[in-house]
Scaffold this motif. Structure first.
Motif, mmCIF file in Angstrom:
data_model
loop_
_atom_site.group_PDB
_atom_site.id
_atom_site.type_symbol
_atom_site.label_atom_id
_atom_site.label_comp_id
_atom_site.label_asym_id
_atom_site.label_seq_id
_atom_site.Cartn_x
_atom_site.Cartn_y
_atom_site.Cartn_z
ATOM 1 N N GLY A 427 57.918 1.516 38.229
ATOM 2 C CA GLY A 427 58.899 1.785 37.181
ATOM 3 C C GLY A 427 58.285 2.222 35.867
ATOM 4 N N VAL A 428 57.208 1.557 35.458
ATOM 5 C CA VAL A 428 56.536 1.950 34.212
ATOM 6 C C VAL A 428 55.899 3.322 34.362
ATOM 7 C CG1 VAL A 428 54.624 1.412 32.652
ATOM 8 C CG2 VAL A 428 56.193 -0.394 33.371
ATOM 9 N N ARG A 429 55.365 3.608 35.551
ATOM 10 C CA ARG A 429 54.818 4.953 35.772
ATOM 11 C C ARG A 429 55.905 6.002 35.611
ATOM 12 N NH1 ARG A 429 55.019 8.905 39.150
ATOM 13 N NH2 ARG A 429 56.165 7.780 40.779
ATOM 14 N N LEU A 430 57.081 5.763 36.148
ATOM 15 C CA LEU A 430 58.180 6.716 36.016
ATOM 16 C C LEU A 430 58.545 6.935 34.548
ATOM 17 C CD1 LEU A 430 60.542 5.455 38.875
ATOM 18 C CD2 LEU A 430 59.150 7.529 38.916
ATOM 19 N N LEU A 431 58.644 5.851 33.801
ATOM 20 C CA LEU A 431 59.004 5.957 32.390
ATOM 21 C C LEU A 431 57.950 6.717 31.604
ATOM 22 C CD1 LEU A 431 60.625 5.253 29.845
ATOM 23 C CD2 LEU A 431 59.438 3.036 29.803
ATOM 24 N N THR A 432 56.692 6.347 31.773
ATOM 25 C CA THR A 432 55.616 6.991 31.014
ATOM 26 C C THR A 432 55.492 8.463 31.380
ATOM 27 O OG1 THR A 432 54.434 4.878 30.974
ATOM 28 C CG2 THR A 432 53.184 6.847 30.396
ATOM 29 N N THR A 433 55.592 8.773 32.675
ATOM 30 C CA THR A 433 55.519 10.168 33.098
ATOM 31 C C THR A 433 56.677 10.966 32.530
ATOM 32 O OG1 THR A 433 54.403 9.552 35.158
ATOM 33 C CG2 THR A 433 55.440 11.717 35.098
ATOM 34 N N ALA A 434 57.871 10.396 32.545
ATOM 35 C CA ALA A 434 59.038 11.086 31.989
ATOM 36 C C ALA A 434 58.829 11.408 30.515
ATOM 37 C CB ALA A 434 60.294 10.237 32.183
ATOM 38 N N ALA A 435 58.323 10.425 29.756
ATOM 39 C CA ALA A 435 58.094 10.643 28.325
ATOM 40 C C ALA A 435 57.015 11.696 28.097
ATOM 41 C CB ALA A 435 57.694 9.327 27.666
ATOM 42 N N ASN A 436 55.940 11.629 28.872
ATOM 43 C CA ASN A 436 54.859 12.607 28.718
ATOM 44 C C ASN A 436 55.319 14.013 29.096
ATOM 45 O OD1 ASN A 436 53.069 10.672 27.819
ATOM 46 N ND2 ASN A 436 52.148 10.327 29.825
ATOM 47 N N GLU A 441 56.742 19.534 28.120
ATOM 48 C CA GLU A 441 57.656 20.606 28.500
ATOM 49 C C GLU A 441 58.711 20.904 27.434
ATOM 50 O OE1 GLU A 441 59.166 19.446 32.355
ATOM 51 O OE2 GLU A 441 57.141 18.883 33.006
ATOM 52 N N ASP A 442 58.605 20.236 26.277
ATOM 53 C CA ASP A 442 59.520 20.454 25.154
ATOM 54 C C ASP A 442 60.981 20.231 25.564
ATOM 55 O OD1 ASP A 442 60.187 20.999 22.526
ATOM 56 O OD2 ASP A 442 60.386 23.164 22.869
ATOM 57 N N GLY A 443 61.221 19.126 26.283
ATOM 58 C CA GLY A 443 62.579 18.774 26.672
ATOM 59 C C GLY A 443 63.124 17.669 25.794
ATOM 60 N N GLN A 444 64.415 17.382 25.945
ATOM 61 C CA GLN A 444 65.007 16.316 25.140
ATOM 62 C C GLN A 444 65.318 15.069 25.952
ATOM 63 O OE1 GLN A 444 68.371 17.282 22.683
ATOM 64 N NE2 GLN A 444 68.512 15.221 21.858
ATOM 65 N N PHE A 445 66.006 15.237 27.080
ATOM 66 C CA PHE A 445 66.420 14.077 27.861
ATOM 67 C C PHE A 445 65.750 14.053 29.230
ATOM 68 C CE2 PHE A 445 70.161 14.708 25.058
ATOM 69 C CZ PHE A 445 70.192 13.461 24.457
ATOM 70 N N ALA A 446 65.382 12.858 29.650
ATOM 71 C CA ALA A 446 64.865 12.651 31.000
ATOM 72 C C ALA A 446 65.733 11.619 31.704
ATOM 73 C CB ALA A 446 63.417 12.177 30.969
ATOM 74 N N LEU A 447 65.809 11.750 33.019
ATOM 75 C CA LEU A 447 66.547 10.781 33.821
ATOM 76 C C LEU A 447 65.603 10.192 34.857
ATOM 77 C CD1 LEU A 447 70.169 11.128 35.126
ATOM 78 C CD2 LEU A 447 68.434 10.009 36.499
ATOM 79 N N ILE A 448 65.496 8.870 34.853
ATOM 80 C CA ILE A 448 64.666 8.125 35.792
ATOM 81 C C ILE A 448 65.586 7.444 36.788
ATOM 82 C CG2 ILE A 448 63.068 6.173 36.008
ATOM 83 C CD1 ILE A 448 62.343 6.745 33.026
ATOM 84 N N ARG A 464 63.348 12.162 24.249
ATOM 85 C CA ARG A 464 62.091 12.461 23.561
ATOM 86 C C ARG A 464 62.198 12.128 22.079
ATOM 87 N NH1 ARG A 464 60.370 18.640 22.458
ATOM 88 N NH2 ARG A 464 58.813 18.292 20.820
ATOM 89 N N TYR A 465 61.159 11.505 21.572
ATOM 90 C CA TYR A 465 61.092 11.187 20.145
ATOM 91 C C TYR A 465 60.577 12.410 19.396
ATOM 92 C CZ TYR A 465 60.721 8.150 16.064
ATOM 93 O OH TYR A 465 60.915 7.569 14.831
ATOM 94 N N PRO A 466 61.196 12.786 18.286
ATOM 95 C CA PRO A 466 60.711 13.945 17.527
ATOM 96 C C PRO A 466 59.229 13.811 17.177
ATOM 97 C CG PRO A 466 62.832 13.226 16.688
ATOM 98 C CD PRO A 466 62.387 12.187 17.669
ATOM 99 N N GLN A 467 58.458 14.783 17.559
ATOM 100 C CA GLN A 467 57.022 14.742 17.331
ATOM 101 C C GLN A 467 56.649 15.378 16.006
ATOM 102 O OE1 GLN A 467 54.973 13.144 19.948
ATOM 103 N NE2 GLN A 467 57.122 12.557 20.212
ATOM 104 N N LYS A 468 55.637 14.827 15.369
ATOM 105 C CA LYS A 468 55.196 15.362 14.070
ATOM 106 C C LYS A 468 54.501 16.693 14.263
ATOM 107 C CE LYS A 468 54.520 10.769 12.049
ATOM 108 N NZ LYS A 468 53.529 9.817 11.495
#
Length: 468
Positions: A427-436, A441-448, A464-468
Motif C-alpha cells: 500500500g505504501v509503495r502504491l501511494l509513494t509511486t502515485a505521488a512520484n 508526469e505533471d498530473g494532478q490526481f492519482a487513484l490508488i 499532487r502538491y504544488p511544487q516550488k
C-alpha cells in the motif's frame, strides 16, 4: 497562526475549495486546479515522502533476517530521506499480515530499533494485502482528528520465515505436559496423543479461512467468469515486467533505499523479481492452481516477497512550519467488501466508482492510476467489470458503469507482478509511486486501488502538491 479561511473557486461546473491562511496561499494561476477541501475534519493531510527497502523474492538475500529488521530499516531510511527530527514524529503505525510471534507489536519493535524516542506510541494493523493502506488511513484519521500532526505509516512482510505451528492436538499436549508431574505420566500423555494420529504441522497458506480456497484458485475462476484468456494474462504480465525494468533503469523507482544486509557483501539496491521475458517463454509454463486447464501460472501471478515500506504523513500546517515540500495531498478514501468466494479479487472495481464520487471527480480527471497486481487476470477482470453496465447494475447497484482506466496512465512503472508484493508493504509503495508519478508526469490526481483477502478492497484519491 490565523484561523484558516475556506475560499471557493469555480472551475467549469465544479467548485474547488482551498484554504488561505497565514502560512500558505494557494495560487489560482497554477496549472493545477485548486486543492479541494477534504472531508477529514477540515485539515489538509499531506504525504511528505515515502521509501521502501528493495523488494526481494522470499528465501533470497533477506532470508536470515526478521520482519522488524526490514521495518526498522524502512523507518531509518525515511528519517534519513526526509531529515525529519524523531521528536517531530508523534505516532508510528505499521501493517503486516503473517505475524512474527516474537514481535507481536511489530511497529513498536521497529520504531525502537530505528532510534525513535521511547515516548512515541506505535501499533500494528492487519488487513491482508491492504495492511499498509490501513496503516496510512489510520494515520490520516489520527491527524484529521487532531490527535497528532505527524505519523510514520508503513508495512512489512517477510515470507522467508513464516511461523509454523505444531498441530492443535500436539499444542494441547504440550500445554498439558507442562502441568503434568512425573516422567511416567508425561510419557502416557505423549503415547495417548500420538495414538490419535494428530496433524504434526500447521503451515500458513494464502487461502480464505471462510471458503478454504487458495487465492490462485479464486483468480482462475474469476478469469473464467470474465473470459480472460491465457494470452491476455501473459501479455499483461510481460507489460508489467517490461515497464518495471524500464522504470528501474531510468532511476524512476527512487523510493528504494539501499540495504546493507549483515553478513552479505553487496548492498541491495534493486528489486530482484523484475524479469522481462517473452510471450513464447511465458506460454510454456504450466497451470499453477487448476491443473491442467487453468490459466494462472507462476509468471502471471505476483510472487512471495520480502520487503518493507514507510511514509511520513503530516498536517499541511505542520509540514510547512517544519520547512518540508510535501509531495501530495491525501484526499478521499474508501474501503469496500464483497463476496469472498466469487468476487474475492474485485475490490478495485467496487472501490473506484465510490472513491471518485466522494472526491467529486470523473475517471477522465485522473492522471495516474496505481492498482495492485495480485494476478494479471485479476487486473484484467477488474477492468472488464468496471467497463460493464451489466456488472454495475446487477452487482454494484449502480445505474451505469464507471468505465475503464486509460492504460496509457496505468501502472506505468510496473506493479506487484514484477516489483513484488510483500503483503503488508504494498500500500505504501502504491501511494509513494502515485505521488512520484504525479510529479514526474505533471498530473494532478492519482487513484490508488487494491484488492485483499476476505473480499476487501481499498481506493484512495491523491492530489499532487504544488511544487516550488
Amino acid at each position: 497562526m490565523a484561523t484558516p479561511v475556506l475560499t471557493a473557486v469555480k472551475y467549469g461546473n465544479v467548485t474547488r475549495c482551498f484554504f488561505k491562511d497565514a502560512v500558505r496561499c494557494v495560487s489560482t494561476t497554477s496549472s493545477l486546479q485548486s486543492p479541494r477541501r477534504p472531508k477529514t475534519g477540515g485539515r489538509n493531510i499531506v504525504l511528505v515522502d515515502g521509501v521502501r527497502t528493495p523488494f526481494l523474492q522470499s528465501s533470497t538475500t533477506y532470508k536470515s533476517l526478521m520482519p522488524h529488521d526490514l521495518a526498522r530499516t524502512a523507518i531509518q531510511g525515511l528519517l534519513k530521506r526526509t531529515a525529519v527530527k524523531t521528536t517531530d514524529v508523534e505516532y508510528v503505525v505499521f501493517g503486516t499480515v503473517i505475524q512474527e510471534v516474537n514481535t507481536s507489536n511489530l511497529a513498536r519493535e521497529a520504531s525502537l530499533g530505528a532510534g525513535m524516542p521511547q515516548n512515541i506510541p506505535a501499533h500494528t494493523v492487519t488487513q491482508a494485502c491492504i495492511s499498509s493502506n490501513q496503516a496510512i488511513t489510520t494515520g490520516v484519521g489520527l491527524i484529521a482528528s487532531g490527535q497528532v500532526d505527524a505519523v510514520v505509516s508503513g508495512g512489512v512482510e517477510f515470507m522467508s520465515d513464516v511461523p509454523i505451528r505444531w498441530g492443535r492436538k500436539l499444542r494441547q499436549m504440550a500445554l498439558k505436559m507442562n502441568k503434568t508431574k512425573g516422567a511416567q505420566a508425561q510419557m502416557s500423555l505423549l503415547i495417548k496423543t500420538l495414538a490419535s494420529k494428530p496433524a504434526f504441522l500447521e503451515i500458513p497458506a494464502v487461502a480464505e479461512f471462510s471458503t478454504g480456497e487458495v487465492m490462485g484458485h479464486s483468480a482462475d475462476r474469476l478469469c473464467a467468469a470474465f473470459g480472460i484468456s491465457r494470452i491476455e494474462q501473459d501479455e499483461y504480465a510481460l507489460r508489467s515486467h517490461t515497464k518495471a525494468h524500464w522504470a528501474s533503469e531510468k532511476g524512476l523507482l527512487s523510493d528504494i533505499i539501499p540495504y546493507k544486509v549483515p553478513g552479505v557483501a553487496e548492498t541491495v539496491v534493486k528489486d530482484n523479481g523484475i524479469r522481462p521475458s517473452s510471450i513464447e517463454k511465458l506460454s510454456k509454463l504450466k497451470a499453477a492452481f487448476i491443473k491442467p486447464h487453468g490459466t494462472i501460472t507462476a509468471a502471471n501471478s505476483s510472487f512471495l516477497t520480502d520487503g518493507a515500506s514507510a511514509c511520513l504523513l503530516m498536517s499541511e500546517e505542520k509540514a510547512l512550519a517544519l520547512g518540508f515540500q510535501p509531495k501530495a495531498y491525501l484526499r478521499e478514501f474508501v474501503y469496500v467488501s464483497q463476496d469472498p468466494k466469487d468476487q474475492l479479487l474485485l475490490g478495485p472495481a467496487y472501490a473506484t466508482p465510490r472513491v471518485l464520487e466522494k472526491a467529486g471527480l470523473a475517471m477522465s480527471d485522473i492522471s495516474v492510476f496505481e492498482f495492485h497486481e495480485a494476478f494479471a487476470g485479476q487486473i484484467l477482470a477488474n477492468l472488464k467489470a468496471m467497463d460493464s453496465d451489466y456488472f454495475a447494475k446487477n452487482h454494484m447497484n449502480r445505474s451505469e458503469k464507471v468505465g475503464t482506466p486509460d492504460l496509457s496512465k496505468f501502472n506505468l512503472w510496473g506493479g506487484s507482478l514484477s516489483i513484488g508484493h510483500p503483503f503488508g508493504a504494498t500500500g505504501v509503495r502504491l501511494l509513494t509511486t502515485a505521488a512520484n508519478r504525479l510529479i514526474d508526469e505533471d498530473g494532478q490526481f492519482a487513484l490508488i486501488a487494491a484488492c485483499a483477502a476476505g473480499g476487501i478492497g481499498h481506493g484512495m484519491v491523491v492530489e499532487r502538491y504544488p511544487q516550488k
